[in-house]
Structures are given as C-alpha cells and as structure tokens.
Design an enzyme around this catalytic site. Structure first.
Site, PDB file in Angstrom:
ATOM      1  N   CYS A   1       2.370 -15.056  15.700  1.00 27.55           N
ATOM      2  CA  CYS A   1       2.738 -16.355  16.253  1.00 27.55           C
ATOM      3  C   CYS A   1       1.896 -16.590  17.505  1.00 27.55           C
ATOM      4  CB  CYS A   1       4.226 -16.355  16.587  1.00 27.55           C
ATOM      5  SG  CYS A   1       4.858 -17.937  17.153  1.00 27.55           S
TER       6      CYS A   1
ATOM      7  N   CYS B   1     -10.860  13.007   4.008  1.00 27.39           N
ATOM      8  CA  CYS B   1      -9.864  12.117   3.406  1.00 27.39           C
ATOM      9  C   CYS B   1     -10.117  10.661   3.773  1.00 27.39           C
ATOM     10  CB  CYS B   1      -8.479  12.529   3.867  1.00 27.39           C
ATOM     11  SG  CYS B   1      -7.178  11.390   3.366  1.00 27.39           S
TER      12      CYS B   1
END
Length: 335
Positions: free
Chosen positions: A309, A15
C-alpha cells in the site's frame, strides 16, 4: 514478464534454493530462476540431476538492469554467497551437481569474471584457492515449479535446511561477519544514498517531502495514482530506480495505489513500524531511503497474499508510451 531486453547472469553455487533467495535481495535484479545447466541432456528433472551423473549443475539464472548494477559487481557478490574453495560440492551437499561455476554469456562477461577472479586471488582472502569453473553458457532449463521461490513458499523448511547445511556458518568462516548480509561485497551501479536536504526539497513537493522523509500519509482516494490504470512504471522520484509496475497493481478498495509485489524486490527495503501503537511493516526505497508506505498480508492470495500500500506522492509514474523518452526504454517490452 517478458525480460528478453535485460542481460542474463548464470551462477552455480550449490543448492539453488539458497542462491536464488540471496540473489533476490540485490537491487537491480528483476528475476532469479532456479534450474539446471551444463549437461548434455535436454529438460532434465530434479530426480535425474540429484543423482549426480547427468552432467548438469544446479544453477540460478538472473535477469538484471545494467543501469542499476553491472555484471562485474554480480560476480564480486557471488564469491561471498558460496564456498569458492570447494571443488566437490557446497556446504553439506556433495556431488558434481553442486560444484561452483560461472557461466558467461559473452566475451565481456568472461573478461569481467576473469578480472574479478584475479582481484580475489590477489586479495589473499582464500589463500589463493579458487575451484570455481568459468564456462561458456549452455542451455538453461528452469527447475520444477515447486523449486521456484522455495524460500518464500516454505520459509520454515528452507531455514531449517540452510542452517542444517551449515551454509551461513561456512560463509562467516570464509568471509567474516560481513557475510551475514546478503549484500556482502555488492556494489550497485546506482549508489545508495539520499541527496542533501536542499536538493530533496527541490525534487519533491511539500507533501511528497513530508511523506518521503517524515513517513507522512496522504488522504485515501484523493491522490494521484489510486485510480491510475494505464500501463507503466512507478519509480523513485529521487533516485529514479524502478519500484513497482502496473503489471502488479490491483484495486484494493483502500484508496491508495496497491501492488502485489515490487518490480525488483531488492529495490525496496522494509522495517518494523510501531508508530501507531501497533506493529506494521514499513516499506522504503532502497536507493534513496524514502518512505513509500506499508506492506500488509491481506493481498490477493493467488498472487502471494501481499498488499504493498503505497503513497502516490512517494512515486513518479512513467506511462508505457513515455518509457523510451524518459530513459526507461529497456522496460518497454514488459508491457
């Protein structure tokens, strides 16, 4: 991003949701794309491939920085993220579209893959069994948009599928407890580890040292890069590893340089920070371990919703015009 300057590695290991998700943990990997390859038809759809008769494999194509990781290390890592012994599929998924394969893009990659195969066989780890095909790369067709980044877009459904398919249980059975780490058997070209304290103090200003090693914070709006608008890279001043790019920078109004994502997810790491009596997610540079800042879930929704940040003093900015002279010429095409 234009990644044409960076080499490609293509792996099929069941997968593609799972292999893509694991690959994005790797330091030095810029992108992982789920798609189809190895079949005769062009631009196949998921519905066509999942029937098992199109001749295509579900595969993942990586773009990586060879200064940070080499191809041999990627192959060594790949063995530990799938079941090399299963010629008929992977985990709960059976059919030719899920067979394991390495698609080499040049003679050097073929040599590296063969060497890694030989080392694996000599180790006796799999009892001498390896059903993974080694094939020349063929056209690669990216899968539909909803398959890209599936683990991040649909975390609950992804985890239910991964657990239900027995992927991690099988990996642990094959490789032992170390397989729980997505970095199992991964050996970076640029090693992880911080230099001595004396060397750190040579490399960093007192303010930068306080931020990087003591998780300090610089004042908002009074720092070097909060208002920096030139194109370029933001790198770790200790290891030199690229961390962020101006392509993903935005004005958050907070007074600190803010980004929607790192340039390579594996080049950073996170951990829970409870220092201010509230739970935050701290961001560190993977290679050096330096504190960079924090990530919050209040960024632009159209770009994933995250706000990295950062402290300016924890970064070194390399303008696009100076990338070549600074040793980052391979990134020039991004800008």
């Amino acid at each position: 991003m234009n990644l044409d300057a960076f080499p490609t590695a293509t792996f099929a290991g069941g997968c593609f949701w799972c292999l893509e998700a694991d690959a994005l943990h790797l330091p030095g990997v810029l992108a992982a794309t789920s798609g189809y390859t190895g079949g005769p038809g062009a631009n196949p759809t998921y519905e066509e491939v999942c029937q098992g008769d199109s001749g295509h494999y579900e595969a993942v194509q990586l773009r990586y920085d060879p200064e940070l990781v080499d191809y041999h290390a990627l192959v060594d890592w790949f063995w530990r993220r799938m079941d090399p012994t299963n010629a008929h599929g992977q985990f709960c998924d059976t059919g030719p579209q899920y067979r394991p394969a390495i698609f080499f893009h040049n003679a050097e990659q073929r040599r590296d893959a063969l060497d890694s195969m030989s080392v694996l066989a000599e180790s006796g780890a799999l009892g001498g069994r390896n059903a993974t095909a080694l094939l020349p790369a063929e056209p690669f067709y990216p899968a539909e948009a909803h398959h890209q980044g599936y683990s991040a877009k649909n975390p609950r459904r992804y985890q239910l599928y991964r657990q239900g398919c027995g992927r991690d249980a099988t990996l642990e059975r094959l490789w032992g407890p170390q397989a729980k780490s997505p970095l199992c058997a991964y050996v970076p070209r640029l090693p992880q580890g911080s230099p001595s304290e004396a060397r750190l103090r040579e490399l960093l200003s007192p303010q930068a040292y306080n931020i990087a090693r003591r998780a300090g914070t610089e004042p908002p709006f009074h720092n070097a890069y909060h208002n920096e608008h030139r194109p370029g890279l933001y790198v770790d001043p200790v290891s030199g590893a690229p961390l962020f790019a101006s392509l993903h920078k935005f004005d958050s109004g907070t007074g600190w340089p803010s980004f929607t994502r790192p340039i390579m997810p594996g080049n950073i790491t996170t951990r829970t920070d409870n220092a201010l009596m509230t739970s935050r997610t701290e961001v560190l540079a993977w290679h050096s371990g330096n504190h960079l800042g924090h990530v919050f879930a209040d960024g632009p929704r159209e770009h994933g919703g995250l706000r990295y940040c950062m402290n300016s003093a924890a970064l070194r900015f390399v303008p696009a015009a100076e990338l070549a002279s600074a040793g980052y010429g391979r990134y020039a095409g991004l800008f």
